[in-house]
Design a protein around this motif. Structure first.
Motif, short mmCIF file in Angstrom:
data_model
loop_
_atom_site.label_atom_id
_atom_site.label_comp_id
_atom_site.label_asym_id
_atom_site.label_seq_id
_atom_site.Cartn_x
_atom_site.Cartn_y
_atom_site.Cartn_z
N ASN A 13 0.84 -1.20 0.00
CA ASN A 13 0.00 0.00 0.00
C ASN A 13 0.87 1.25 0.00
N ALA A 14 0.28 2.38 -0.38
CA ALA A 14 0.99 3.66 -0.30
C ALA A 14 1.40 3.89 1.15
N TRP A 15 2.66 4.28 1.37
CA TRP A 15 3.22 4.32 2.73
C TRP A 15 3.79 5.70 3.03
N PRO A 16 3.63 6.22 4.27
CA PRO A 16 4.22 7.51 4.63
C PRO A 16 5.74 7.50 4.46
N ALA A 17 6.26 8.53 3.78
CA ALA A 17 7.70 8.54 3.46
C ALA A 17 8.19 9.98 3.32
N LYS A 37 -3.83 12.56 2.43
CA LYS A 37 -3.90 11.92 3.75
C LYS A 37 -5.22 11.16 3.93
N ARG A 38 -6.33 11.78 3.55
CA ARG A 38 -7.64 11.13 3.72
C ARG A 38 -7.76 9.87 2.85
N LYS A 39 -7.11 9.91 1.69
CA LYS A 39 -7.24 8.79 0.77
C LYS A 39 -6.46 7.56 1.24
N TYR A 40 -5.23 7.79 1.75
CA TYR A 40 -4.36 6.65 2.06
C TYR A 40 -4.26 6.34 3.56
N ALA A 41 -4.50 7.33 4.43
CA ALA A 41 -4.45 7.06 5.87
C ALA A 41 -5.87 6.85 6.37
N THR A 42 -6.49 5.80 5.92
CA THR A 42 -7.89 5.50 6.28
C THR A 42 -7.94 4.79 7.63
N PRO A 43 -9.09 4.82 8.31
CA PRO A 43 -9.22 4.10 9.59
C PRO A 43 -8.86 2.62 9.47
N LYS A 44 -9.14 2.04 8.31
CA LYS A 44 -8.82 0.62 8.11
C LYS A 44 -7.32 0.37 8.21
N TYR A 45 -6.54 1.22 7.53
CA TYR A 45 -5.08 1.03 7.55
C TYR A 45 -4.48 1.43 8.89
N LEU A 46 -5.09 2.43 9.56
CA LEU A 46 -4.55 2.90 10.83
C LEU A 46 -4.72 1.88 11.95
N LYS A 47 -5.56 0.86 11.71
CA LYS A 47 -5.68 -0.22 12.69
C LYS A 47 -4.45 -1.13 12.69
N GLN A 64 -0.72 -1.92 13.16
CA GLN A 64 0.27 -1.33 14.06
C GLN A 64 1.44 -0.70 13.31
N SER A 65 1.92 -1.39 12.26
CA SER A 65 3.08 -0.88 11.52
C SER A 65 2.75 0.41 10.78
N PHE A 66 1.55 0.46 10.17
CA PHE A 66 1.14 1.66 9.45
C PHE A 66 0.88 2.81 10.43
N LYS A 67 0.28 2.49 11.59
CA LYS A 67 0.01 3.52 12.60
C LYS A 67 1.31 4.14 13.10
N LYS A 68 2.34 3.31 13.26
CA LYS A 68 3.64 3.82 13.70
C LYS A 68 4.21 4.78 12.66
N ALA A 69 4.13 4.39 11.38
CA ALA A 69 4.63 5.24 10.29
C ALA A 69 3.84 6.56 10.24
N PHE A 70 2.51 6.44 10.41
CA PHE A 70 1.65 7.64 10.37
C PHE A 70 2.00 8.60 11.51
N ASP A 71 2.19 8.06 12.71
CA ASP A 71 2.55 8.91 13.86
C ASP A 71 3.89 9.62 13.64
N GLU A 72 4.85 8.91 13.07
CA GLU A 72 6.18 9.49 12.83
C GLU A 72 6.12 10.63 11.81
N ILE A 73 5.37 10.43 10.73
CA ILE A 73 5.31 11.47 9.70
C ILE A 73 4.51 12.68 10.21
N GLU A 74 3.53 12.44 11.08
CA GLU A 74 2.77 13.55 11.67
C GLU A 74 3.66 14.41 12.55
N VAL A 75 4.57 13.75 13.30
CA VAL A 75 5.52 14.49 14.13
C VAL A 75 6.41 15.37 13.25
N GLU A 76 6.90 14.80 12.13
CA GLU A 76 7.73 15.56 11.19
C GLU A 76 6.96 16.74 10.60
#
Length: 382
Positions: free
Chosen positions: A22-26, A61-71, A73-85
């Motif tokens: 899937n598309a991944w935060p980078a 963000k709305r298209k790829y960081a959906t509630p389904k993917y945020l469940k 753990q690995s994607f949630k970690k990536a999402f949290d890190e990119i939000e901090v940046e």
């Protein structure tokens, strides 16, 4: 209509998609031709992606960081890190904008009556020039396996003050030693490296580095080129020497010319270990006598040949003794047995880093490689 090609800048926060995932935060770390090198948040992995599969983070963000993917753990970690940046970037932008003086609202400001008092003129020579102050990093530069320039900050977490000069020197020496160890692991693909804020940078702009760091890196590159050139010349000249001293005929004058060039080369232990066939050719040529009778030389030709054969043997002895000295063997007669032992160790060591990386070895990095392998051996891993 012309197709619009998306352009990204180094440092951009994006979603990047690799086939099968899937598309991944980078974050964009490098651009090379039509591809971008990206650092994937959460996993710390690096990948090369075309612009077709890269999307601006906030816009998508709305298209790829959906509630389904945020469940996950690995994607949630990536999402949290990119939000901090992202928050860091926005905070920096807000600070920069708040420091710029705002223009006054003309409607609410009453015009003051003009007076005849003139402001004192300031002579240009007394006005201070406006300078852009930038803190340049004191870094150790490394060329990664993917031709990325990685910078290791030598002043990372450096104390603001020290008890004495000696304490500061000891801290700096320890920091350099740690950075050089990491540099070695990166150069020979013995570790995965990811950007670390304030410590490890990917493709840091040159204007953010101290000049001494750039000079040090350029010196290293120049020395590496010299070592590779010496190794190539060693092989080329030795093979030519072997061909001129063949069984069916001999071109001894050419052989002497090649040997004179071989004597001028600056050998290292790694160069000698890397070319055992060449070393053996020199070893055997120390006893060279040729076949003047088989070649049907007359008496005068035999005398001339024998004189030149003596020169060939003497030059080969000199080169062979040079090899022995480099390996710390006082008696050249004992060199071959010691060389064979060290050659076996060299083959085992270079097998761990691959043939491509072994070409970049020098005596210092080879000693470090042996040290690491000894530690692993003690731990029972090899």
């Amino acid at each position: 209509m012309n197709k619009i090609v998306k352009e990204f800048q180094i440092g951009d926060l994006v979603f990047a998609k690799i086939r099968g995932f899937n598309a991944w935060p980078a974050r964009i770390t490098c651009k090379s031709n039509k591809k971008y090198t990206v650092y994937f948040f959460g996993t710390g992995q690096i990948g090369n992606v075309t612009s077709k599969f890269i999307f601006q983070y906030e816009e998508h963000k709305r298209k790829y960081a959906t509630p389904k993917y945020l469940k996950r753990q690995s994607f949630k970690k990536a999402f949290d890190e990119i939000e901090v940046e992202l928050q860091k970037i926005k905070s920096a932008a807000e600070k920069a904008s708040s420091s710029v003086p705002q223009k006054a609202d003309c409607k609410n400001v009453q015009s003051k009556p003009k007076t005849n008092i003139s402001k004192p003129k300031v002579s240009p020579k007394h006005s201070a020039p406006i300078q852009k102050v930038t803190n340049r990093y004191n870094v150790l530069l490394v060329q990664g396996s993917r031709d990325q320039i990685i910078s290791i900050n030598l002043d990372y977490k450096k104390p603001k003050s020290f008890a004495c000069v000696q304490t500061r020197k000891e801290w700096e020496a320890a920091s350099l030693k740690e950075a050089e160890h990491l540099k070695f692991l990166i150069e020979f693909d013995l570790t995965e490296v990811v950007p670390v804020e304030g410590k490890i940078f990917f493709n840091l702009p040159l204007n953010q580095m101290k000049e001494v760091c750039i000079d040090r890196f350029n010196t290293q590159i120049a020395q590496s080129k010299k070592n590779k050139s010496c190794a190539r010349n060693f092989v080329t000249l030795t093979m030519k020497l072997h061909n001129t001293l063949c069984f069916d005929s001999a071109h001894v004058s050419d052989a002497i010319n090649y040997l004179e060039q071989l004597l001028k080369l600056k050998y290292s232990r790694v160069i000698i270990l890397g070319q055992p066939l060449c070393v053996d050719i020199i070893r055997q040529a120390r006893r060279y006598v040729g076949h003047p009778i088989r070649w049907k030389f007359n008496d005068e030709e035999i005398k001339q040949f024998q004189k030149m054969a003596i020169i060939v043997r003497r030059y080969c002895e000199d080169i062979y003794s040079m090899f022995a000295t480099i390996f710390g063997v006082p008696n050249p007669l004992e060199f071959w047995a010691i060389y064979i032992q060290q050659l076996e160790r060299f083959k085992i060591a270079t097998k761990c880093i691959g043939n491509c990386n072994s070409e970049n070895l020098n005596d210092d990095t080879y000693a470090k490689l042996l040290e690491i392998l000894r530690e692993q051996d003690q731990c029972g891993r090899i």
